[in-house]
Motif scaffolding. Structure first.
Motif, PDB file in Angstrom:
ATOM      1  N   GLY A  96      49.638   3.310 112.718  1.00 49.79           N
ATOM      2  CA  GLY A  96      50.109   4.605 113.366  1.00 49.79           C
ATOM      3  C   GLY A  96      51.087   4.629 114.568  1.00 49.79           C
ATOM      4  N   ALA A  97      51.870   3.403 114.305  1.00 51.09           N
ATOM      5  CA  ALA A  97      52.924   3.281 115.356  1.00 51.09           C
ATOM      6  C   ALA A  97      53.928   4.249 115.402  1.00 51.09           C
ATOM      7  N   GLN A  98      54.559   4.756 116.545  1.00 48.97           N
ATOM      8  CA  GLN A  98      55.341   5.934 116.716  1.00 48.97           C
ATOM      9  C   GLN A  98      56.743   5.546 116.403  1.00 48.97           C
ATOM     10  N   SER A  99      57.038   4.270 116.502  1.00 50.72           N
ATOM     11  CA  SER A  99      58.555   3.720 116.114  1.00 50.72           C
ATOM     12  C   SER A  99      58.186   2.369 115.251  1.00 50.72           C
ATOM     13  N   VAL A 100      58.940   2.287 114.050  1.00 56.45           N
ATOM     14  CA  VAL A 100      58.884   1.130 113.264  1.00 56.45           C
ATOM     15  C   VAL A 100      60.387   0.343 113.415  1.00 56.45           C
ATOM     16  N   LEU A 101      60.709  -0.898 113.692  1.00 61.31           N
ATOM     17  CA  LEU A 101      61.887  -1.456 113.414  1.00 61.31           C
ATOM     18  C   LEU A 101      62.002  -2.052 111.772  1.00 61.31           C
ATOM     19  N   ILE A 102      63.029  -1.602 111.347  1.00 62.47           N
ATOM     20  CA  ILE A 102      63.374  -2.138 110.039  1.00 62.47           C
ATOM     21  C   ILE A 102      64.326  -3.021 110.138  1.00 62.47           C
ATOM     22  N   THR A 103      63.677  -4.258 109.713  1.00 61.21           N
ATOM     23  CA  THR A 103      64.560  -5.581 109.563  1.00 61.21           C
ATOM     24  C   THR A 103      65.214  -5.939 108.338  1.00 61.21           C
ATOM     25  N   GLN A 104      66.413  -6.590 108.323  1.00 62.72           N
ATOM     26  CA  GLN A 104      67.036  -6.868 107.210  1.00 62.72           C
ATOM     27  C   GLN A 104      66.428  -8.007 106.187  1.00 62.72           C
TER      28      GLN A 104
ATOM     29  N   GLY B 232      68.622   4.739 110.777  1.00 59.60           N
ATOM     30  CA  GLY B 232      69.555   3.731 111.337  1.00 59.60           C
ATOM     31  C   GLY B 232      68.504   2.604 110.808  1.00 59.60           C
ATOM     32  N   ASP B 233      68.328   1.429 111.837  1.00 61.55           N
ATOM     33  CA  ASP B 233      66.989   0.500 111.749  1.00 61.55           C
ATOM     34  C   ASP B 233      66.005   0.874 112.044  1.00 61.55           C
ATOM     35  N   MET B 234      65.735   2.193 112.560  1.00 54.84           N
ATOM     36  CA  MET B 234      64.327   2.536 113.185  1.00 54.84           C
ATOM     37  C   MET B 234      63.779   3.927 112.043  1.00 54.84           C
ATOM     38  N   ALA B 235      62.676   3.612 112.225  1.00 54.85           N
ATOM     39  CA  ALA B 235      61.857   4.746 111.471  1.00 54.85           C
ATOM     40  C   ALA B 235      60.807   5.350 112.504  1.00 54.85           C
ATOM     41  N   HIS B 236      60.982   6.870 112.778  1.00 56.71           N
ATOM     42  CA  HIS B 236      60.031   7.414 113.807  1.00 56.71           C
ATOM     43  C   HIS B 236      59.033   8.129 113.001  1.00 56.71           C
TER      44      HIS B 236
END
Length: 431
Positions: free
Chosen positions: A423-431, A383-387
């Motif tokens: 090295g972030a565990q989760s990254v928010l993908i914004t529009q 979705g909007d997250m990258a793990h």
């Protein structure tokens, strides 16, 4: 003077109608707030869970899927002649060129001649010496025949004397039996026979030794003549080499000397390029040197067509972080004439070396994420997250990389650089 107002336009509302409209507005506002809260709640949750954020338009995302992975290497090749012999001067002298640069020549055609008076004079001297030794050898053979004839004559004379002495001995034996001769005469006949036998034996032995000696002298003369013949043949070869002939059929390259110039021994005179045997010299990056092997298939692009080839040699040394290789055209057996026509020396062509073909493997498009995570880290998009996930990569080509572990088919990952994620565990993908 009186001032008119708008009291005439006003409408008197009842308290019930005004209260109903206010309620409608309040309900609408509350519904909008609830809707906005429902929509924003996942985003707020993602934002709270994420350690970094990045706009989607700055990312490259690819899907993991099965396919055929072809490990290849695309390099630029330079057309060179596989056979391009250089012609050197065999001796010092004056050169007489018979061809010009760029002229078509056939194998064995005379390219130039060198006038070397010194070498020619030496050849004539050695030839004269060789002929003189041949004459001396024939003279020795004649002398040997004469000597052997004399020895045979001595043997024959000694044999005649021996036969006469034997006859006299037999006569003396009969006369001695009848007491017709004295004892002294009988002993003399016996001594004559012994003497004739000794002379005959010595004549035979002398003839054998003389024959052996004569044959030895003839053999020595033959060796001397053969040695001189070798010297004469070598000089004749050198003189014949003054006529320079083309070793292959091709085109005359650059001329290194001018007409009628003096040249020294082993000086470069010209070159001949065999255009029927062309190869490509490729510069291979050092990082791929260990992955290459002689005999690997290759493809050469020429005039928007692909031609089959193979890697035939790899240089053992590295220069300027590159390894030099040779690629030769290898047409298929069913089409042996599938070789490009019209190639020119030093022409540049794109060459693709096929190192490995792995069918039906899990792979993804190659990107900068391999460098950012050393091929062990990837960010899977949900979705909007990258793990962040741990992966294991295998073979790599110019366009794809094999996924050995950590991802499944149809997974989407970020293939652009991920070093900005820290090295972030989760990254928010914004529009």
């Amino acid at each position: 003077m009186s001032i008119a107002d708008t009291s005439g336009q006003d409408t008197l509302l009842s308290p019930a109608a005004s209260s109903r409209r206010r309620t409608i507005w309040i309900v609408a506002v509350v519904a909008l707030l609830i809707l906005a809260l429902v929509v924003a709640l996942p985003a707020i949750s993602n934002w709270q869970q994420s350690e970094a954020s990045v706009p989607r338009d700055r990312l490259r995302i690819a899907t993991v899927s099965y396919g055929d992975l072809i490990r290849d290497l695309s390099v630029e090749g330079r057309v060179v002649a596989a056979v391009s012999p250089r012609i050197y001067s065999p001796a010092q002298g004056t050169i007489d060129l018979h061809v010009d640069a760029g002229e078509q020549v056939t194998q064995g055609q005379v390219l130039a001649t060198i006038d070397s008076p010194l070498l020619t004079n030496e050849l004539q001297q050695e030839q004269s010496q060789y002929e003189a030794l041949n004459v001396a050898l024939e003279r020795q053979r004649i002398q040997a025949k004469k000597q052997m004839l004399e020895d045979q004559k001595a043997i024959d004379l000694a044999n005649v004397t021996l036969l006469a002495a034997d006859r006299e001995k037999r006569r003396a034996d009969k006369a001695y039996e009848t007491r017709a001769i004295s004892n002294i005469d009988y002993e003399k006949a016996q001594d004559d026979l012994n003497n004739a036998q000794l002379v005959h034996e010595h004549a035979v032995q002398d003839a054998a030794l003389n024959k052996e000696s004569l044959l030895f002298e003839i053999e020595a003369k033959e060796h001397e003549a053969n040695r001189q013949q070798l010297r004469y043949s070598d000089l004749k070869r050198q003189v014949d080499a003054l006529t320079l002939r083309s070793p292959v059929t091709g085109i005359v390259g650059n001329l290194a000397v001018e007409q009628k110039n003096q040249v020294t021994k082993n000086q470069i005179l010209l070159s001949v390029v065999d255009l029927t045997e062309l190869e490509l010299e490729v510069a291979i990056p050092e990082s791929y040197a260990d992955d290459l092997g002689i005999g690997m298939p290759a493809e050469v692009r020429f005039n928007n067509s692909l031609y089959a080839a193979k890697l035939i040699s790899i240089s053992p040394e590295i220069e300027n972080n590159q390894v030099t290789g040779r690629v030769r055209f290898a047409p298929p057996e069913d089409d042996p004439d599938a070789i490009p026509v019209g190639l020119r020396q030093n022409q540049r062509l794109t060459t693709r070396i096929l190192m490995e073909n792995k069918p039906n493997v899990l792979m993804v498009q190659r990107g900068q994420f391999l460098d950012s995570g050393a091929g062990r880290i990837a960010y899977r998009v949900d979705g909007d997250m990258a793990h962040r996930v741990a992966i294991q990569t295998g073979a790599r080509s110019l366009s794809s990389v094999e996924i050995v572990d950590g991802l499944a088919p149809d997974d989407q990952i970020i293939i652009s650089g991920t070093s900005a994620f820290d090295g972030a565990q989760s990254v928010l993908i914004t529009q």
